[in-house]
Design a protein around this motif. Structure first.
Motif, PDB file in Angstrom:
ATOM      1  N   THR A   1      54.578  49.176  64.355  1.00 13.80           N
ATOM      2  CA  THR A   1      53.181  49.581  64.174  1.00 13.80           C
ATOM      3  C   THR A   1      52.400  48.481  63.471  1.00 13.80           C
ATOM      4  O   THR A   1      51.287  48.137  63.855  1.00 13.80           O
ATOM      5  N   GLU A   2      53.020  47.906  62.434  1.00 12.97           N
ATOM      6  CA  GLU A   2      52.448  46.754  61.739  1.00 12.97           C
ATOM      7  C   GLU A   2      53.468  45.625  61.831  1.00 12.97           C
ATOM      8  O   GLU A   2      54.366  45.509  60.993  1.00 12.97           O
ATOM      9  N   PRO A   3      53.424  44.788  62.857  1.00 12.83           N
ATOM     10  CA  PRO A   3      54.459  43.764  63.039  1.00 12.83           C
ATOM     11  C   PRO A   3      54.590  42.826  61.854  1.00 12.83           C
ATOM     12  O   PRO A   3      55.678  42.305  61.578  1.00 12.83           O
ATOM     13  N   ALA A   4      53.489  42.585  61.115  1.00 15.36           N
ATOM     14  CA  ALA A   4      53.555  41.633  60.013  1.00 15.36           C
ATOM     15  C   ALA A   4      54.112  42.249  58.743  1.00 15.36           C
ATOM     16  O   ALA A   4      54.352  41.541  57.763  1.00 15.36           O
ATOM     17  N   LEU A   5      54.295  43.562  58.726  1.00 14.83           N
ATOM     18  CA  LEU A   5      54.729  44.230  57.504  1.00 14.83           C
ATOM     19  C   LEU A   5      56.242  44.178  57.319  1.00 14.83           C
ATOM     20  O   LEU A   5      56.736  44.191  56.198  1.00 14.83           O
ATOM     21  N   PHE A   6      56.994  44.103  58.409  1.00 18.56           N
ATOM     22  CA  PHE A   6      58.458  44.195  58.303  1.00 18.56           C
ATOM     23  C   PHE A   6      59.107  42.985  58.957  1.00 18.56           C
ATOM     24  O   PHE A   6      58.546  42.338  59.850  1.00 18.56           O
ATOM     25  N   ARG A   7      60.313  42.702  58.514  1.00 26.82           N
ATOM     26  CA  ARG A   7      61.167  41.698  59.148  1.00 26.82           C
ATOM     27  C   ARG A   7      62.603  42.243  59.178  1.00 26.82           C
ATOM     28  O   ARG A   7      62.977  43.098  58.354  1.00 26.82           O
ATOM     29  N   VAL A   8      63.404  41.724  60.121  1.00 27.21           N
ATOM     30  CA  VAL A   8      64.786  42.186  60.293  1.00 27.21           C
ATOM     31  C   VAL A   8      65.717  40.993  60.126  1.00 27.21           C
ATOM     32  O   VAL A   8      65.501  39.923  60.736  1.00 27.21           O
ATOM     33  N   GLY A   9      66.773  41.161  59.322  1.00 27.27           N
ATOM     34  CA  GLY A   9      67.759  40.098  59.141  1.00 27.27           C
ATOM     35  C   GLY A   9      68.460  39.777  60.457  1.00 27.27           C
ATOM     36  O   GLY A   9      68.958  40.684  61.131  1.00 27.27           O
ATOM     37  N   LEU A  10      68.470  38.477  60.818  1.00 25.76           N
ATOM     38  CA  LEU A  10      69.015  38.073  62.129  1.00 25.76           C
ATOM     39  C   LEU A  10      70.455  38.518  62.308  1.00 25.76           C
ATOM     40  O   LEU A  10      70.836  38.979  63.391  1.00 25.76           O
ATOM     41  N   HIS A  11      71.251  38.404  61.284  1.00 25.30           N
ATOM     42  CA  HIS A  11      72.674  38.734  61.408  1.00 25.30           C
ATOM     43  C   HIS A  11      73.067  39.978  60.630  1.00 25.30           C
ATOM     44  O   HIS A  11      74.097  40.583  60.914  1.00 25.30           O
ATOM     45  N   SER A  12      72.257  40.367  59.620  1.00 26.41           N
ATOM     46  CA  SER A  12      72.618  41.517  58.789  1.00 26.41           C
ATOM     47  C   SER A  12      72.087  42.829  59.324  1.00 26.41           C
ATOM     48  O   SER A  12      72.654  43.888  59.063  1.00 26.41           O
ATOM     49  N   GLY A  13      70.965  42.791  60.067  1.00 24.05           N
ATOM     50  CA  GLY A  13      70.346  44.027  60.537  1.00 24.05           C
ATOM     51  C   GLY A  13      69.535  44.725  59.458  1.00 24.05           C
ATOM     52  O   GLY A  13      69.070  45.844  59.673  1.00 24.05           O
ATOM     53  N   GLU A  14      69.362  44.078  58.295  1.00 20.74           N
ATOM     54  CA  GLU A  14      68.597  44.701  57.218  1.00 20.74           C
ATOM     55  C   GLU A  14      67.099  44.654  57.537  1.00 20.74           C
ATOM     56  O   GLU A  14      66.561  43.603  57.922  1.00 20.74           O
ATOM     57  N   VAL A  15      66.456  45.815  57.371  1.00 22.82           N
ATOM     58  CA  VAL A  15      65.009  45.920  57.581  1.00 22.82           C
ATOM     59  C   VAL A  15      64.344  45.842  56.215  1.00 22.82           C
ATOM     60  O   VAL A  15      64.565  46.701  55.346  1.00 22.82           O
ATOM     61  N   ARG A  16      63.567  44.801  55.989  1.00 25.24           N
ATOM     62  CA  ARG A  16      62.893  44.595  54.708  1.00 25.24           C
ATOM     63  C   ARG A  16      61.395  44.398  54.947  1.00 25.24           C
ATOM     64  O   ARG A  16      60.963  44.086  56.061  1.00 25.24           O
ATOM     65  N   THR A  17      60.633  44.574  53.866  1.00 25.06           N
ATOM     66  CA  THR A  17      59.191  44.304  53.959  1.00 25.06           C
ATOM     67  C   THR A  17      58.972  42.801  53.959  1.00 25.06           C
ATOM     68  O   THR A  17      59.586  42.061  53.176  1.00 25.06           O
ATOM     69  N   ALA A  18      58.080  42.349  54.850  1.00 22.99           N
ATOM     70  CA  ALA A  18      57.780  40.920  54.935  1.00 22.99           C
ATOM     71  C   ALA A  18      56.676  40.529  53.950  1.00 22.99           C
ATOM     72  O   ALA A  18      56.510  39.345  53.636  1.00 22.99           O
ATOM     73  N   ARG A  19      55.940  41.519  53.482  1.00 25.04           N
ATOM     74  CA  ARG A  19      54.876  41.291  52.495  1.00 25.04           C
ATOM     75  C   ARG A  19      54.743  42.563  51.679  1.00 25.04           C
ATOM     76  O   ARG A  19      55.412  43.576  51.945  1.00 25.04           O
ATOM     77  N   ALA A  20      53.924  42.530  50.702  1.00 26.27           N
ATOM     78  CA  ALA A  20      53.683  43.723  49.884  1.00 26.27           C
ATOM     79  C   ALA A  20      52.923  44.775  50.705  1.00 26.27           C
ATOM     80  O   ALA A  20      52.072  44.436  51.529  1.00 26.27           O
TER      81      ALA A  20
END
Length: 547
Positions: A444-463
């Motif tokens: 929904t907000e592509p700039a808000l989240f990022r995914v670890g390439l090998h870990s699969g962890e979903v983290r916030t890319a910004r506040a």
């Protein structure tokens, strides 16, 4: 009105092997004007006889083949269908073989030749039989083919000399190079075996008629004079070995005691016949083969080869499986004559990665000699399994991209790098085919989240900011490194809220809230449900009136 056939109908040409055959057309009537749909069923008649694909079948069968052995002869063709088609086979009456019908899965009928009585090449080296294919028509039709069975020889008779003693007379004036006689002995003859008897006469008298003999040349033979004189026995002085020398030639020199002495000579040729004193020897003690999974049934795996130094049937090598790892015999077979190992089924790397079989090479001697070699088959992985997402698991009956699925709550105060969730996936393949990478496919907000390439962890890319929508939908692409690559997707719903109470309106109902997999959120939901079901009902009413 009457319907007439304008030309000869041929059901086989019109419909081929189809079980039913019909012709449809429209008939126009003028008075009164009308159109009728007409369908004419074409019935089969027995106008085709069964036919073999070849007129002569050539078979070579060893005379030591055990009764009960089967030999596939092939399938006869009959263009008719139903009861008019091929029904069975008959074999000309004989004392050795019968024919049986084996029905395949596709319904075709295979003729199999079955050996009922042991063969004897010395009695009947060749059999010619007529094989007949019959259909079920009335009257029936038939087709024939000739079976030419060549009975090959096996070492089932021990060598026998034509006579116990060989005698030869030699004139003292016989020219040099005269052949006295040809004799033969087997290569297992011990030292001292008599192979020939020589008788030498000299018509002179006294010392002129006294003859002595000697051998000239290198050969494992020697002469032994008889006690009565005038004859000599040719005996072996050492063991014979046909594999080193199949024939020995020596010169017998007869010399009298006259003065001057007269002499003559003759050639003695000794042929050494073979005995089965050598076992087959494999070119390699162990063979390794590498086969990709999902192979075709019947594909060649490897070819083993063994050599036997003996001759004839004693040196003729055949191959067979003689054990191996558990269940290995169901995967491979070996061709008796060539030693080619074939796959009996399609391999699956995920079920069987390695197997070993023992191949026996056996000669045709009696008794037979044999040796074994190990064949190890290594199954190579192919990228035939897509990644499987373990978490978040899609709801039952829903695909990974559907709107249903687990939800996570992330606080609006979350800074960049906040761990929202972790996508967990596995791949049944091996090596790089099982190496997984993760990437954010949709959000929904592509700039808000990022995914670890090998870990699969979903983290916030910004506040997280107040402008971000409360409901966030993320689609994570899980991809392996095979060629071509296979992939799967996982859908994750994230609610941006500082507390569960704030998140409930966004979740929509109690069931959505119960899907929160975070331990903290799950405990809170359970606590709220236990404290008061009435409270939940009140919250729903409040939300309803606010909307």
């Amino acid at each position: 009105g009457k319907l007439y056939v304008s030309e000869r109908l041929d059901r086989e040409e019109m419909c081929g092997e189809a079980a039913s055959c019909s012709v449809s057309f429209e008939a126009l009537l003028h008075n009164p004007l009308n159109v009728f749909h007409v369908e004419v069923a074409i019935q089969d008649v027995n106008d085709n006889a069964p036919r073999f694909l070849q007129d002569i079948f050539q078979l070579e069968i060893n005379e030591l083949t055990s009764p009960g052995a089967r030999f596939a002869l092939g399938v006869a063709e009959d263009a008719d269908v139903g009861s008019n088609s091929l029904q069975g086979y008959e074999l000309e009456a004989n004392g050795y073989f019968v024919v049986e019908v084996k029905e395949r899965q596709d319904g075709s009928k295979l003729a199999e030749l079955v050996l009922r009585r042991a063969l004897d090449r010395e009695t009947e080296p060749m059999l010619r039989l007529v094989l007949t294919a019959l259909d079920g028509g009335d009257p029936p039709r038939s087709g024939t083919a000739q079976l030419c069975i060549n009975v090959t020889d096996a070492n089932d008779n021990a060598p026998v000399f034509a006579q116990e003693r060989y005698r030869a007379s030699l004139r003292e004036d016989a020219p040099p190079g005269s052949v006295v006689l040809n004799v033969s002995a087997s290569d297992d003859a011990p030292s001292g075996t008599v192979v020939a008897l020589l008788n030498v006469n000299d018509p002179d008298s006294g010392e002129n008629g006294q003859v002595r003999c000697e051998l000239s040349g290198e050969a494992p033979l020697s002469l032994v004079a008889s006690s009565s004189g005038g004859s000599y026995k040719v005996v072996t002085s050492s063991a014979l070995d046909r594999e080193q020398a199949s024939e020995h030639r020596v010169t017998v020199v007869a010399r009298d005691r006259g003065s001057p002495s007269l002499s003559s000579s003759a050639t003695l040729a000794l042929e050494v016949s073979d005995v089965n004193d050598n076992a087959p020897v494999f070119e390699e003690a162990a063979y390794s083969a590498y086969v990709e999974e999902n192979n075709a049934v019947g594909a060649a795996v490897v070819r083993v080869a063994a050599r036997d130094a003996d001759a004839g049937a004693n040196g003729r090598v055949s191959y067979a499986l003689a054990g191996g790892s558990a269940g290995a015999a169901a995967y491979v077979s070996v061709e008796a004559r060539s030693g080619a190992v074939y796959a009996q089924r399609s391999f699956d790397y995920e079920q069987c990665r390695e197997l070993a079989v023992t191949v026996r090479a056996q000669d045709g001697g009696a008794p037979a000699r044999s040796s074994t070699a190990t064949v190890r088959v290594f199954v190579l992985d192919r990228n035939d399994n897509a990644p499987r997402v373990l978490w978040p698991a899609p709801a039952a009956g829903a695909d990974a991209a559907s709107s249903s699925g687990p939800s996570e709550v992330a606080p609006r105060s979350a800074e960049a790098g906040y761990l929202v969730a972790k996508v967990v996936a596995v791949d049944a393949d091996a090596g790089q085919n099982a190496w997984l990478s993760y990437e954010l496919a949709k959000a929904t907000e592509p700039a808000l989240f990022r995914v670890g390439l090998h870990s699969g962890e979903v983290r916030t890319a910004r506040a997280v900011s107040d402008r971000d929508a409360a409901k966030q939908r993320l689609v994570v692409l899980v991809k392996d490194h095979g060629r071509p690559a296979l992939s799967a997707t996982a859908t994750l719903h994230v609610v941006l809220a500082e507390s569960l109470r704030e998140a409930l309106p966004e979740l929509g109902d109690r069931d959505a809230a119960s899907e929160l997999t975070s331990d903290r959120n799950l405990i809170l939901v359970v606590a709220i449900a236990v404290v008061s079901l009435l409270f939940v009902f009140t919250v729903v009413l409040v939300l309803f009136f606010k909307c």
